[in-house]
Design a protein around this motif. Structure first.
Motif, mmCIF file in Angstrom:
data_model
loop_
_atom_site.group_PDB
_atom_site.id
_atom_site.type_symbol
_atom_site.label_atom_id
_atom_site.label_comp_id
_atom_site.label_asym_id
_atom_site.label_seq_id
_atom_site.Cartn_x
_atom_site.Cartn_y
_atom_site.Cartn_z
ATOM 1 N N ASP A 60 0.801 -1.227 0.000
ATOM 2 C CA ASP A 60 0.000 0.000 0.000
ATOM 3 C C ASP A 60 0.833 1.275 0.000
ATOM 4 O O ASP A 60 0.289 2.370 -0.087
ATOM 5 N N SER A 61 2.164 1.161 0.133
ATOM 6 C CA SER A 61 3.015 2.349 0.154
ATOM 7 C C SER A 61 4.445 1.953 -0.186
ATOM 8 O O SER A 61 4.813 0.772 -0.082
ATOM 9 N N PHE A 62 5.256 2.950 -0.574
ATOM 10 C CA PHE A 62 6.665 2.666 -0.853
ATOM 11 C C PHE A 62 7.386 2.241 0.422
ATOM 12 O O PHE A 62 8.275 1.385 0.381
ATOM 13 N N ALA A 63 7.005 2.845 1.564
ATOM 14 C CA ALA A 63 7.621 2.445 2.824
ATOM 15 C C ALA A 63 7.364 0.973 3.108
ATOM 16 O O ALA A 63 8.250 0.251 3.590
ATOM 17 N N GLU A 64 6.152 0.503 2.808
ATOM 18 C CA GLU A 64 5.840 -0.900 3.042
ATOM 19 C C GLU A 64 6.617 -1.809 2.105
ATOM 20 O O GLU A 64 7.072 -2.886 2.507
ATOM 21 N N ILE A 65 6.773 -1.393 0.864
ATOM 22 C CA ILE A 65 7.583 -2.184 -0.070
ATOM 23 C C ILE A 65 8.996 -2.343 0.476
ATOM 24 O O ILE A 65 9.569 -3.440 0.459
ATOM 25 N N ASP A 66 9.559 -1.255 0.986
ATOM 26 C CA ASP A 66 10.916 -1.323 1.538
ATOM 27 C C ASP A 66 10.969 -2.221 2.769
ATOM 28 O O ASP A 66 11.902 -3.022 2.932
ATOM 29 N N ARG A 67 9.972 -2.099 3.662
ATOM 30 C CA ARG A 67 9.937 -2.957 4.852
ATOM 31 C C ARG A 67 9.859 -4.426 4.468
ATOM 32 O O ARG A 67 10.597 -5.272 5.000
ATOM 33 N N LEU A 68 8.942 -4.734 3.560
ATOM 34 C CA LEU A 68 8.736 -6.125 3.175
ATOM 35 C C LEU A 68 9.945 -6.670 2.428
ATOM 36 O O LEU A 68 10.327 -7.843 2.598
ATOM 37 N N THR A 69 10.572 -5.846 1.617
ATOM 38 C CA THR A 69 11.776 -6.263 0.900
ATOM 39 C C THR A 69 12.888 -6.614 1.879
ATOM 40 O O THR A 69 13.589 -7.629 1.719
ATOM 41 N N ALA A 70 13.057 -5.786 2.914
ATOM 42 C CA ALA A 70 14.091 -6.059 3.919
ATOM 43 C C ALA A 70 13.817 -7.366 4.652
ATOM 44 O O ALA A 70 14.736 -8.167 4.899
ATOM 45 N N ILE A 71 12.560 -7.604 5.020
ATOM 46 C CA ILE A 71 12.198 -8.845 5.707
ATOM 47 C C ILE A 71 12.450 -10.051 4.803
ATOM 48 O O ILE A 71 12.987 -11.082 5.243
ATOM 49 N N ALA A 72 12.062 -9.929 3.537
ATOM 50 C CA ALA A 72 12.238 -11.036 2.596
ATOM 51 C C ALA A 72 13.713 -11.359 2.399
ATOM 52 O O ALA A 72 14.105 -12.536 2.345
ATOM 53 N N ARG A 73 14.550 -10.327 2.286
ATOM 54 C CA ARG A 73 15.992 -10.552 2.120
ATOM 55 C C ARG A 73 16.568 -11.241 3.356
ATOM 56 O O ARG A 73 17.380 -12.170 3.247
ATOM 57 N N GLU A 74 16.160 -10.778 4.516
ATOM 58 C CA GLU A 74 16.679 -11.348 5.762
ATOM 59 C C GLU A 74 16.330 -12.816 5.884
ATOM 60 O O GLU A 74 17.140 -13.626 6.377
ATOM 61 N N ARG A 75 15.137 -13.189 5.417
ATOM 62 C CA ARG A 75 14.669 -14.574 5.569
ATOM 63 C C ARG A 75 14.915 -15.431 4.334
ATOM 64 O O ARG A 75 14.641 -16.637 4.351
ATOM 65 N N GLY A 76 15.363 -14.828 3.276
ATOM 66 C CA GLY A 76 15.633 -15.588 2.068
ATOM 67 C C GLY A 76 14.398 -16.159 1.417
ATOM 68 O O GLY A 76 14.427 -17.254 0.847
#
Length: 460
Positions: free
Chosen positions: A158-174
């Motif tokens: 729903d926002s660019f901030a959320e895209i960045d948050r989710l991207t960081a979580i996805a990278r951390e968890r692979g």
């Protein structure tokens, strides 16, 4: 009800519009307003799935939300049959508890949630995470992390901030979470301003006209961490006119074509949201699911052909259209007050704490005397609650029998969506229970709050 048409009377009853006339019989029930298994028995009392409201209130008290379980299940099946090739997500914000999660899961529906609490409820009830979609305009890192760890099927960003948050979580968890981009398409839905969600001046989604939606989609594709499955559009709630969906689909599919032309990618999914209206009064005329399906499929197929796009996997999100009419609320009358011949107020033992929609949205509801039939003349009354607010109105104007009296039961249909979900403890009133009735038997699915519950939170 027989209940009156939408549009409240204000001021002198003598000024009422000419179309507002007493019903032929105050005991009549208009079928489209009530759960499918509600009848008036030979003794005059309403019955839900064969169980008298007198028995229900004797066991569970008032106010009480009464869910016709077979009604809800049949509406789930209606949408599944109407949209056999689409994914039907029940919009949990309308009303969610573990019993309802299990019902919609058993009927083959997916589930849309919009907070960590709704997600927790879904998971605790056994809903497979891959059948859950996660909405929300301000998802926290904790909520997103829980959704990713649980394996939620899709997240609507729903926002660019959320895209960045989710991207960081996805990278951390692979991992590579599946996402849809929520697009604000600039459609003015014909509904109350507080439940219209697709005009430009709006907290939800990425603006199409301003280019943010395209930028969000391209950002996700270019970074390659999240899996972009498609686009999402939701234009509002309590909508009867398909024109808004047509405009929305045209604009969203136009964006699909732009993404294809820019990156050579055809997104495989399209979610047109929900917001399908129900009948609260005799002035409401909702379309049946098969009619909705026919209109939406024609719109999508036509726009895809025009844009030379493959037809994507379609999703819809009915909430109110499934649970709204499946529930009625039972109240006990406390006082009947005639105010100088101007209006009769029928006060019940609930109010804006169990149904805020009349005060918040100027919503119209219907009502009927529930514990008995009456041969009295019809009386134009206003059903009000017990709270210390003049705006504490349950039903703005309704014909009830003139002999309505303290101790009577009044039933209000159409209270399944957003009534218990938006209920509060205003004036320190405990919230009512929810009772499911099926085959003449009632079971408690959400218990009544108690004063002890309220005091338990007060650490004083």
């Amino acid at each position: 009800m027989r209940a009156h048409e939408a549009g409240a009377l204000h001021g002198d009853i003598g000024s009422r519009p000419p179309w507002l006339r007493p019903p032929g019989d105050v005991n009549d029930l208009v079928p489209q307003l009530w759960p499918r298994n509600v009848t008036r028995a030979a003794d005059g009392a309403l019955a839900v799935a064969g169980l008298s409201v007198r028995e229900i209130t004797a066991e569970f008290g008032t106010p009480v939300y009464v869910l016709d379980e077979d009604d809800l299940r049949s509406r789930c099946r209606d949408f599944r049959a109407a949209f056999p090739d689409a994914d039907v997500y029940y919009a949990g914000k309308a009303f969610l508890c573990r019993a309802v999660v299990r019902m919609i899961a058993e009927e083959g529906l997916f589930l849309d949630v919009c907070t960590g609490g709704e997600l927790a409820t879904a998971l605790s009830a056994g809903m497979p995470a891959e059948r859950i979609g996660f909405h929300g305009n301000n998802k926290s890192v904790a909520e997103l992390t829980r959704a990713v760890d649980a394996g939620v099927g899709r997240i609507i960003v729903d926002s660019f901030a959320e895209i960045d948050r989710l991207t960081a979580i996805a990278r951390e968890r692979g991992v590579r979470p599946k996402v849809l981009v929520r697009v604000t398409v600039g459609v003015e839905a014909h509904t109350h301003e507080f439940i219209a969600t697709a005009h430009e001046d709006q907290k939800f989604g990425f603006s199409l006209a301003g280019g943010a939606a395209a930028a969000a989609a391209l950002k996700i594709l270019d970074e390659g961490v999240l899996e972009l499955r498609g686009l999402h559009s939701h234009i509002g709630s309590q909508i009867f006119d398909a024109n808004g969906f047509e405009v929305s689909a045209r604009r969203v599919l136009g964006l699909q074509a732009q993404i294809r032309d820019a990156r050579g990618v055809e997104l495989p999914e399209l979610d047109l949201g929900g917001g399908f209206g129900i009948a609260y009064t005799t002035q409401d005329d909702p379309a049946a699911p098969h009619e909705l399906a026919k209109r939406l499929r024609k719109i999508v197929d036509g726009e895809c052909a025009a844009e030379k796009l493959a037809v994507p996997q379609l999703s819809i999100e009915p909430g109110r259209a499934i649970v709204g009419a499946a529930v009625l609320t039972l109240y006990e009358v406390g006082t009947v007050k005639d105010v100088d011949g101007l209006r009769t107020y029928v006060s019940v033992d609930g109010g804006m704490s169990d149904n805020i929609r009349t005060a918040l949205y100027d919503a119209s509801y219907s009502a009927t005397l529930a514990n008995r039939a009456s041969t009295a003349d019809p009386l134009l009354a206003r059903v009000v609650g017990k709270h210390c607010e003049s705006g504490d109105i349950v039903v703005k104007d309704e014909f009830l029998p003139a002999d309505v009296q303290p101790g009577d039961l009044v039933a209000v249909p159409g209270t399944g969506a957003y009534c218990r979900s938006m209920a509060s403890n205003y004036n320190h009133v405990p919230r009512p229970p929810v009772v499911a009735v099926r085959d003449g038997r009632a079971r408690l699915i959400v218990r009544r709050e108690t004063e002890e519950d309220l005091l338990a939170l007060d650490v004083g």
